[in-house]
Write an enzyme that holds these catalytic residues in place. Structure first.
Site: not given
Ligand code: XBP
Ligand code: MG
Length: 253
Positions: A9, A11, A18, A81, A121, A123, A127, A182
């Site tokens: 993962d 983020d 985050e 966004h 991921t 995101t 990113n 996480d």
């Molecule tokens: C990550 C997310 C993403 C990021 C923001 O979750 O949920 O939405 O918070 O990125 P994970 P975007 O770690 O479980 O993959 O704004 O590009 O969605």
């Molecule tokens: Mg995460």
């Protein structure tokens, strides 16, 4: 069955993006668009229950800002966004967020040991590229056989789609892989795809339920900076290296 691949993962797992990246970028985007929305750290903690930035904005409007109306909400949210992503990428290029302890070391050790690496991921792809390129260098993007990111799959985490997508592309069975996550949504996603998971918590996720995790740690640890074991079998290891992962895999997978 031997361990062949590690799927990460991004983020909260590779870096505290985050708090120091996404939250900052959301608020800067709101301000640039003259919206009087300000997300505090506490509010963001709650909003993180919803994965995906666009869905998170909509959830905020439905739950915390019901007075805000727009006759083309989907497009409006998409435009906020898009700006947020632009700002996030800029923040990464300014070095806003370092990798968490042990991440770079483990990537290097895993590569040296011939393990395959991938990313799964929620995101936006830009990113991920920005974080990797600005922390490890552009060439490091090639370390990952597959980078599964964002809405390439119909259902975001906690659905297992993104992990299944990545393993399909790698043509590998989950029993030969370990996932690194996480959050609660993350472990549900990895588990739904048949994966066993190593958890490193952060300030947003240290109260989450991690039933079924192979181990729950405060971070991956370094030689001179041992991890704290929060849940799992006692071990002589003080940082996560390939040997420790092979041991976990052999015992539990
Ligand atoms: C990550 C997310 C993403 C990021 C923001 O979750 O949920 O939405 O918070 O990125 P994970 P975007 O770690 O479980 O993959 O704004 O590009 O969605
Ligand atoms: Mg995460």
């Amino acid at each position: 069955m031997s361990l062949e691949a590690l799927i990460f993962d991004v983020d909260g797992t590779l870096a505290n993006t985050e708090r120091d990246g996404h939250l900052v970028a959301f608020n800067l985007a709101f301000r640039e668009l003259d919206l009087d929305w300000v997300w505090s750290n506490e509010l963001y903690h709650e909003l993180l229950d919803v994965t995906g930035g666009q869905l998170r904005i909509k959830y905020y409007l439905e739950k915390y800002n019901t007075g805000f109306l727009h006759d083309d909400l989907d497009n409006f949210v998409a435009s906020i966004h898009a700006l947020k992503t632009k700002i996030y990428v800029r923040l990464m290029s300014e070095g806003a967020v370092p990798l968490r302890p042990g991440v770079e070391r483990l990537f290097n050790e895993a590569r040296a040991a011939g393990l395959r690496l991938a990313i799964a991921t929620t995101t936006t792809p830009a990113n991920v590229d920005a974080l990797i390129a600005n922390t490890l260098g552009k060439d490091a993007l090639d370390w990952f056989e597959v980078i599964g990111a964002g809405d390439v799959v119909p259902n975001l985490k906690p659905a297992g789609d993104i992990y299944t997508y990545v393993m399909d592309k790698m043509n590998i069975d989950p029993s030969k892989c370990l996932a690194f996550e996480d959050s609660y949504n993350g472990i549900i996603s990895a588990t739904s795809a048949g994966l066993k998971t190593v958890i490193t918590v952060n300030e947003y996720t240290d109260k989450h339920q991690f039933d079924g995790a192979l181990v729950v740690l405060n971070n991956l640890g370094e030689k001179n900076k041992p991890f704290k074991l929060i849940k799992g079998d006692q071990t002589d290891s003080s940082y996560v290296d390939v040997g420790y992962l092979q041991e976990l895999h052999a015992k539990h997978c």
